[in-house]
Design a protein around this motif. Structure first.
Motif, PDB file in Angstrom:
ATOM      1  N   VAL A 152       0.863  -1.185   0.000  1.00 19.25           N
ATOM      2  CA  VAL A 152       0.000   0.000   0.000  1.00 19.25           C
ATOM      3  C   VAL A 152       0.897   1.231   0.000  1.00 19.25           C
ATOM      4  CG1 VAL A 152      -1.852   1.228   1.178  1.00 19.25           C
ATOM      5  CG2 VAL A 152      -1.738  -1.271   1.306  1.00 19.25           C
ATOM      6  N   GLN A 153       0.775   2.052  -1.054  1.00 19.80           N
ATOM      7  CA  GLN A 153       1.605   3.245  -1.175  1.00 19.80           C
ATOM      8  C   GLN A 153       0.730   4.482  -1.266  1.00 19.80           C
ATOM      9  OE1 GLN A 153       5.219   2.852  -3.718  1.00 19.80           O
ATOM     10  NE2 GLN A 153       4.315   0.900  -4.369  1.00 19.80           N
TER      11      GLN A 153
ATOM     12  N   GLU B 110      10.741   1.445  -4.391  1.00 11.97           N
ATOM     13  CA  GLU B 110      11.618   0.401  -4.924  1.00 11.97           C
ATOM     14  C   GLU B 110      11.100  -1.004  -4.621  1.00 11.97           C
ATOM     15  OE1 GLU B 110      13.949   4.099  -4.000  1.00 11.97           O
ATOM     16  OE2 GLU B 110      12.468   2.828  -2.973  1.00 11.97           O
ATOM     17  N   LEU B 111      10.321  -1.140  -3.543  1.00 16.73           N
ATOM     18  CA  LEU B 111       9.814  -2.470  -3.189  1.00 16.73           C
ATOM     19  C   LEU B 111       8.885  -3.020  -4.263  1.00 16.73           C
ATOM     20  CD1 LEU B 111       9.071  -2.093   0.639  1.00 16.73           C
ATOM     21  CD2 LEU B 111      11.002  -3.225  -0.452  1.00 16.73           C
TER      22      LEU B 111
ATOM     23  N   ASN C  26       0.116  -4.462  -5.875  1.00 23.45           N
ATOM     24  CA  ASN C  26       0.400  -3.056  -5.599  1.00 23.45           C
ATOM     25  C   ASN C  26      -0.895  -2.263  -5.515  1.00 23.45           C
ATOM     26  OD1 ASN C  26       3.426  -2.764  -5.685  1.00 23.45           O
ATOM     27  ND2 ASN C  26       3.095  -3.753  -7.670  1.00 23.45           N
ATOM     28  N   LEU C  27      -1.057  -1.538  -4.425  1.00 25.74           N
ATOM     29  CA  LEU C  27      -2.195  -0.656  -4.213  1.00 25.74           C
ATOM     30  C   LEU C  27      -1.690   0.731  -3.862  1.00 25.74           C
ATOM     31  CD1 LEU C  27      -4.314  -2.985  -1.884  1.00 25.74           C
ATOM     32  CD2 LEU C  27      -4.548  -2.778  -4.353  1.00 25.74           C
ATOM     33  N   HIS C  28      -2.524   1.723  -4.049  1.00 27.15           N
ATOM     34  CA  HIS C  28      -2.149   3.059  -3.579  1.00 27.15           C
ATOM     35  C   HIS C  28      -3.401   3.855  -3.269  1.00 27.15           C
ATOM     36  CE1 HIS C  28      -2.906   3.915  -7.869  1.00 27.15           C
ATOM     37  NE2 HIS C  28      -3.174   5.155  -7.486  1.00 27.15           N
ATOM     38  N   LEU C  29      -3.242   4.871  -2.420  1.00 28.48           N
ATOM     39  CA  LEU C  29      -4.328   5.782  -2.071  1.00 28.48           C
ATOM     40  C   LEU C  29      -4.388   6.895  -3.110  1.00 28.48           C
ATOM     41  CD1 LEU C  29      -6.138   5.345   0.424  1.00 28.48           C
ATOM     42  CD2 LEU C  29      -3.931   4.227   0.647  1.00 28.48           C
ATOM     43  N   SER C  30      -5.552   7.094  -3.689  1.00 26.32           N
ATOM     44  CA  SER C  30      -5.712   8.027  -4.803  1.00 26.32           C
ATOM     45  C   SER C  30      -5.455   9.468  -4.374  1.00 26.32           C
ATOM     46  CB  SER C  30      -7.121   7.890  -5.382  1.00 26.32           C
ATOM     47  OG  SER C  30      -7.310   8.814  -6.427  1.00 26.32           O
TER      48      SER C  30
ATOM     49  N   ASP D  13      -6.059   0.031  -7.403  1.00 32.07           N
ATOM     50  CA  ASP D  13      -5.016  -0.888  -7.830  1.00 32.07           C
ATOM     51  C   ASP D  13      -3.893  -0.144  -8.527  1.00 32.07           C
ATOM     52  OD1 ASP D  13      -6.310  -3.116  -6.861  1.00 32.07           O
ATOM     53  OD2 ASP D  13      -7.454  -3.415  -8.707  1.00 32.07           O
ATOM     54  N   GLY D  14      -2.716  -0.784  -8.542  1.00 30.47           N
ATOM     55  CA  GLY D  14      -1.587  -0.276  -9.304  1.00 30.47           C
ATOM     56  C   GLY D  14      -0.675   0.615  -8.500  1.00 30.47           C
TER      57      GLY D  14
END
Length: 851
Positions: free
Chosen positions: A579-580, A714-715, A727-731, A752-753
């Motif tokens: 989660v990024q 980098e992970l 891979n997930l991220h907060l919009s 996602d992504g």
């Protein structure tokens, strides 16, 4: 038979301060962040540990206020997290350990030796050190080693365990638990020798608690997720316990707290609770009827009333007060028993199997016999009088001598009242009477009289704005009244003791009814919270899938409609989720929301979402805080590593940071849920990325469900060859600076992504601190150059393609397994459903064929 408490005192055993141990155990306690404040001080816990390499720990605990005792035996890890977890469930005020666990000098200090400086001595057991750190307010008391005897412990349990349906199972369960039985022996020996307390046979509710049947939550996780207390404000109700606690009885509140700290892991038991919470058994009338029945029991603690009847003081300074208390407890118990029929009628005809069992438990015919027994022996009409006068309320027709004594007592009290009236008229004073332990005294408000009192009044004293005084005639009347009162108490106490002895024969039915009331109270509380906040029933399918899930605590704080719901999906094909997102985008909230929803579901409560599916986990482990631990001289990075050591255990990259043997295993298993927030930020970027990657690979190897929030982009590259990594991220969206101070708009929604390039967001955040312009320009220049160098080195390789293929195949396998085990679609729709799997797999292979 009754519990007997002698009035002799035992030596002080205040725990001396100890030198800080040089250990790297994960921090589990800090000033101001205690897990919870225990509402009781009557809980004593005994700890006994095996010697040698294996860490087998036996625990015996008793709450003298409720008459309940529990035994636990478990195999623990080097950090004793499981043991500390069990201790937090019970929250003891006194912890007993063998005197061999501490140094000989300190042991003598605890027994009151005057020639020992206890403050300069440290304990000799690592377990005792951890207990002292985790429970600084509890008194650690060393007791003789000879008290820790398993055969004696078994004798105590056989003699004291209440006669009910679970007695046989308890005796069988503890028969081979050597360390738990040894702890039980010391626990009851301590009660006899140090507390001068002896328990009546068959008067305690003793149970063996198996740790395999509950979810393991380490104390730091409970604090960070705010399970039973707010991490900032102790008295705040903004915690999971606070939002779910709509209970009416003290028994239910205690049970709810224990359930939140140790939820169930038996799927059948959880579903039985969910069936009871679901709307089908609770039509509107029945829901209201159960609420009204529970309100009748409000503020009545069934357990404590039962326990109080099993205790008596042989030598007491105030026999009247003791007798009054026992009569009050008996009448309180009778009040509960008489109100149970209302709850019986409310639960009659319910469709829930669990509620049907509860209905049977509170319909025991022995409970009605108790109410009749009290009615035959006590006069319920006379109200309580402060100072013990209500202790003479034994029914007059029970004993003729008692009848005479009570009438004489009433006449003496009437004479004193007449004296007060006579003197008031004689001296024109508004005198009143106040009852004290020595008898009645006159009282006169200071505002109603100035100057000296008339002659004949003695022993004048001042108290809270009034004068208190007596006279020779009043003293003589008090002496006569006291003689009659003593005679009345002797006769009345005999009736009360006989009544208590008869009631204790039904103690098994009383404890069973108490458990039933607590359970139905919790289920009603869950149903109430679910209805008020629009929760949905969770399913257990082996996949963690939540649609539009909401943070249960935040939604009670924020204004309605402002909390952004988020989806969660984690399965065997995607069990490691990176989660990024930038700071303040909601990564930590997303992780905590995931943990809280799992806890709620496994407690048997509905959850805030549109749909929710969960896996049965055996443990919830987290690494969430980024604080130094100055008490243990641990930096942020050292704290991170020791917490990771607890989770992973043997053969990991963090072994060199710990003092534990490398052969010890960690707590994480394939059925564990792990939440990790910003690991590796306490050291340099290169080392942080390396250590975070190594720990992530170990978690991937274990195959537990992991949510891994990080700023290390980098992970995503280093872990991309692992097919289970998602891979997930907060919009976050760009916006004109006029509409957002940082040029960004936070959506707080998980997608996602990989995240978009935000153009050195950290530099924008630093600009808010008003750093000099030349410093900001130099920082941007260096960051841009490093980003360009990194982009040139990143090229798609054959290993990445292989990882994509593996991930697609693994996802297909998981989907097919789920379809086989849980799908209920008709045959034609199932064929179309499987065809989509095939199409998606072909598309993935086609898109990567040109690489």
């Amino acid at each position: 038979m009754s519990l007997t408490t002698m009035s002799t005192t035992h030596p002080s055993t205040n725990r001396p301060s100890t030198s800080r141990p040089n250990t790297t155990r994960p921090s589990t306690s800090r000033p101001g962040t205690k897990l919870t404040d225990s509402p009781t001080t009557s809980i004593t816990l005994a700890l006994f540990e095996s010697r040698g390499v294996a860490r087998e720990v036996g625990i015996a605990v008793i709450d003298r206020g409720t008459g309940r005792a529990a035994l636990v035996q478990l195999a623990d890890c080097p950090t004793y997290v499981k043991t500390l977890h069990q201790m937090h469930v019970h929250c003891p005020s006194v912890v007993l350990v063998p005197e061999t666990f501490v140094s000989h000098v300190r042991a003598r200090a605890a027994y009151g030796s005057d020639d020992t400086d206890a403050d300069a001595v440290s304990t000799g057991s690592l377990l005792v050190k951890f207990v002292m750190e985790e429970f600084p307010e509890a008194r650690v008391e060393p007791v003789p080693r000879k008290w820790w005897n398993d055969s004696t412990g078994m004798e105590f349990i056989t003699h004291l365990c209440v006669e009910d349906d679970e007695r046989a199972a308890t005796l069988v369960s503890v028969a081979d638990k050597y360390y738990a039985l040894s702890a039980a022996s010391a626990l009851f020996k301590h009660a006899e020798s140090r507390l001068n307390t002896r328990f009546a046979g068959g008067s305690l509710k003793i149970r063996y608690a198996s740790v395999e049947g509950t979810l393991m939550v380490d104390p730091e996780t409970a604090r960070n997720l705010e399970l039973v207390g707010n991490i900032v404000h102790r008295k705040s109700g903004h915690s999971l316990f606070g939002i779910l606690n709509h209970t009416y009885t003290s028994m239910a509140a205690r049970l709810l707290r224990a359930n939140i700290l140790a939820p169930l892991t038996a799927e059948d038991a959880i579903n039985a609770r969910l069936d009871a919470v679901e709307g089908k058994p609770w039509n509107e009338d029945k829901f209201s009827d159960v609420r009204d029945a529970l309100k009748r029991l409000n503020k009545l603690d069934f357990d404590k009333l039962i326990s109080s009847l099993a205790s008596s003081e042989v030598r007491t300074s105030n026999a009247a007060k003791s007798a009054f208390a026992r009569v009050s407890h008996i009448l309180g118990l009778q009040s509960i028993v008489r109100n149970l029929p209302f709850l019986q009628r409310a639960l009659a005809g319910t469709k829930s199997q669990l509620l049907q069992i509860v209905h049977e438990m509170i319909s025991d015919k022995r409970l009605a016999l108790i109410a009749d027994l009290v009615a035959d022996n006590l006069n319920e009409e006379a109200g309580p009088v402060k100072g013990g006068l209500a202790a003479v309320n034994a029914r007059a027709n029970r004993h003729r001598l008692l009848d005479v004594a009570r009438e004489t007592f009433k006449e003496n009290v009437g004479d004193i009242m007449q004296l007060n009236t006579t003197l008031s008229e004689k001296y024109q004073l508004p005198l009143s009477l106040v009852y004290q332990e020595s008898g009645f005294v006159f009282a006169l408000r200071k505002t109603e009289w100035e100057g000296e009192l008339p002659k004949g009044f003695l022993h004048v004293s001042s108290q809270k704005g009034r004068w208190l005084f007596s006279s020779m005639e009043l003293k003589k009347m008090n002496a006569r009244m006291k003689d009659v009162l003593d005679e009345t108490l002797i006769l009345s106490n005999k009736i009360i003791q006989d009544l208590v002895a008869e009631m204790l024969m039904y103690s098994g039915a009383l404890y069973t009814a108490s458990e039933a009331i607590a359970l139905v109270d919790i289920l009603w509380s869950f149903a109430h919270a679910s209805i008020m906040r629009n929760y949905v029933r969770p399913e257990f399918t082996g996949t963690l899938a939540v649609k539009s899930g909401r943070h249960p605590i935040l939604e009670t704080v924020q204004a309605a409609g402002t909390l952004v719901p988020n989806d969660i999906y984690c399965c065997d094909a995607s069990h490691f989720q990176i989660v990024q997102g930038p700071n303040m985008s909601g990564k930590s909230t997303y992780l905590r929301q995931t943990g809280l929803l799992v806890m709620m579901a496994m407690c048997g409560c509905f959850v805030p979402a549109e749909y929710a599916s969960f896996r049965i986990h055996d443990a919830l482990l987290t690494r969430l805080s980024n604080d130094d631990d100055m008490e243990k001289s641990l930096s942020t990075f050292a704290h991170e590593m020791t917490t990771s050591a607890m989770i992973l255990g043997k053969n990991t990259v963090i072994d060199r940071f710990t003092s534990f043997p490398a052969s010890e295993a960690g707590l994480a298993t394939p059925n564990t849920l792990v939440l990790v927030d910003e690991l590796g930020r306490g050291t340099s970027i290169i080392e942080g990325v390396g250590i975070a990657h190594a720990i992530a690979e170990e978690l991937i190897r274990i195959k537990c469900f992991v949510f891994f929030a990080t700023h290390f982009h980098e992970l995503s590259t280093t872990l991309s060859r692992q097919p289970a990594v998602v891979n997930l991220h907060l919009s976050v969206q760009r916006a004109p600076k006029s509409t957002a101070s940082l040029g960004l708009v936070f959506k707080y929604r998980i997608v996602d992504g990989l995240p978009d390039d935000l153009g050195h967001y950290g530099l924008r955040l630093a600009r808010l601190a008003d750093l000099p312009q030349n410093v900001m320009e130099e920082g941007k220049k260096v960051a841009t150059a490093l980003a360009e160098m990194h982009a040139q080195r990143e090229k798609q390789s054959q290993s990445n393609v292989l990882a994509i293929h593996r991930r697609a195949v693994l996802k297909l396998r998981t989907q097919l397994t789920q379809a086989l085990e849980h799908c209920t679609l008709p045959e034609q729709e199932l064929v179309s459903y499987l065809a989509r799997f095939q199409t998606n797999l072909i598309r993935v292979f086609h898109e990567t064929s040109s690489v």
